[in-house]
Enzyme design. Structure first.
Site, short mmCIF file in Angstrom:
data_model
loop_
_atom_site.label_atom_id
_atom_site.label_comp_id
_atom_site.label_asym_id
_atom_site.label_seq_id
_atom_site.Cartn_x
_atom_site.Cartn_y
_atom_site.Cartn_z
N ASN A 10 53.27 29.39 -62.66
CA ASN A 10 51.87 29.03 -62.49
C ASN A 10 51.23 30.06 -61.57
OD1 ASN A 10 49.39 27.86 -62.08
ND2 ASN A 10 50.16 26.06 -61.00
N LYS A 12 48.19 30.37 -60.79
CA LYS A 12 47.05 29.81 -60.06
C LYS A 12 45.86 30.77 -60.08
CE LYS A 12 50.21 26.90 -57.49
NZ LYS A 12 50.50 26.17 -56.26
N HIS A 94 48.08 19.12 -62.41
CA HIS A 94 48.67 19.74 -61.22
C HIS A 94 48.09 19.08 -59.97
CE1 HIS A 94 49.70 22.73 -58.19
NE2 HIS A 94 50.63 23.13 -59.02
N GLY A 170 53.98 25.44 -52.04
CA GLY A 170 53.38 26.52 -51.25
C GLY A 170 53.59 26.38 -49.75
N SER A 210 58.07 25.36 -54.10
CA SER A 210 58.74 26.40 -53.32
C SER A 210 60.11 26.79 -53.90
CB SER A 210 58.87 26.00 -51.84
OG SER A 210 57.59 25.77 -51.29
#
Length: 247
Positions: A10, A12, A94, A170, A210
Site C-alpha cells: 500500500n 498510500k 483501510h 506506521g 509495520s
C-alpha cells in the site's frame, strides 16, 4: 488446497512519476516468489503508469473506490473506471479511511459489494485501535467490521481480508507473530461459525502493521497468516524480501 500467499503493498499518498517508475522497475526485476500473489496499491493519478510499467503477474490496486458506477460524486472513483484502466484490485476499509475520512462499517461493506459485483478483487481491511486492544475489544471490533462486510457479500472468492491492528500501522510496533496468529485464528473461526467452513478454509487473511524484511519470515510461518498488506516497506527494495517471506 493450500491458500496462495498474497502480499499487498500500500503506497498510500506517496510517490511521483519518477519514483513510481523506479519502484515498478525494481519490482519487475524481482525476483519475486512465483507462489506468492503480489498486488500494489498505487495513488490514483499514477494507476495507469503503474499498470503499464508492471508485468501482468503483479496486480495493481486502487486505494479506494465508491459504491456506485457513476454520478455526481465529486472526487470519487468508480470500480467501472478502474476496470477501464485494466486494473483488477481495490483496497477498501483501510483504517485511515475509517479514522480520517469517517467511513463507517456499512459504507465499507457497500463499497466491497459493489466492487465485487463490478468484477474487481478486494482487499478488505479490518482492525482495532490501541485503546480497543487495551480494553480487551480486539475480537469484538474485528468481528463487528467483518460482520458488516459478510452481510453484503455472498461469494468470497475474490475477497482478501487484511487484519491491521491500527496501533501497529506506521508506528514501528508490530503485533508479535503470536498476537497476530491469535487474531487470524479467531477470524477464521468466526468465518466457520458465521459464513461456512469452506469460506473459512479458503479465505486469505493478510497481516498488516509495520511488516519489514526483519519480521516477515516469522509472521509468514504462522498457519493462519496468508500474506501481508505492507505500508512503508512497500516503497523500499526490502519489499521483495517480504514478498519472498515463504521461500
Amino acid at each position: 488446497m493450500g491458500r496462495k500467499f498474497c502480499v499487498g503493498g500500500n503506497w498510500k499518498m506517496n510517490g511521483d512519476k519518477a519514483s513510481i517508475a523506479e519502484l515498478c522497475k525494481t519490482l519487475s526485476a524481482g525476483p519475486l516468489d512465483p507462489n506468492t500473489e503480489v498486488v500494489v496499491g498505487c495513488p490514483a493519478p499514477y494507476l495507469s503508469l503503474a499498470r503499464s510499467s508492471l508485468p501482468e503477474s503483479i496486480g495493481v490496486a486502487a486505494q479506494n473506490c465508491y459504491k456506485v458506477a457513476k454520478g455526481a460524486f465529486t472526487g470519487e472513483i468508480s470500480p467501472a473506471m478502474l476496470k477501464d484502466l485494466g486494473l483488477g484490485w481495490v483496497i477498501l476499509g483501510h483504517s485511515e479511511r475509517r479514522a480520517i475520512f469517517g467511513e463507517t462499517d456499512e459504507l465499507i461493506a457497500e463499497k466491497v459489494a459493489h466492487a465485487l459485483a463490478e468484477g474487481l478483487k478486494v482487499i478488505a481491511c479490518i482492525g482495532e485501535t490501541l485503546q480497543e486492544r487495551e480494553a480487551g475489544q480486539t475480537e469484538a471490533v474485528c468481528f463487528r467490521q467483518t460482520k458488516a462486510i459478510a452481510a453484503q457479500v455472498k461469494d468470497w472468492t475474490n475477497v482478501v481480508i487484511a487484519y491491521e491492528p491500527v496501533w501497529a500501522i506506521g508506528t514501528g510496533k508490530t503485533a508479535t507473530p503470536e498476537q497476530a496468529q491469535e487474531v487470524h485464528a479467531a477470524l477464521r473461526k468466526w468465518f466457520t461459525e458465521n459464513v461456512s467452513a469452506d469460506v473459512s478454509n479458503g479465505i486469505r487473511i493478510q497481516y498488516g502493521g509495520s511488516v519489514t524484511a526483519a519480521n516477515c519470515r516469522e509472521l509468514a510461518a504462522k498457519p493462519d497468516i496468508d500474506g501481508f498488506l505492507v505500508g512503508g516497506a512497500s516503497l523500499k527494495p526490502e519489499f521483495i524480501q517480504i514478498v519472498n517471506a515463504r521461500q
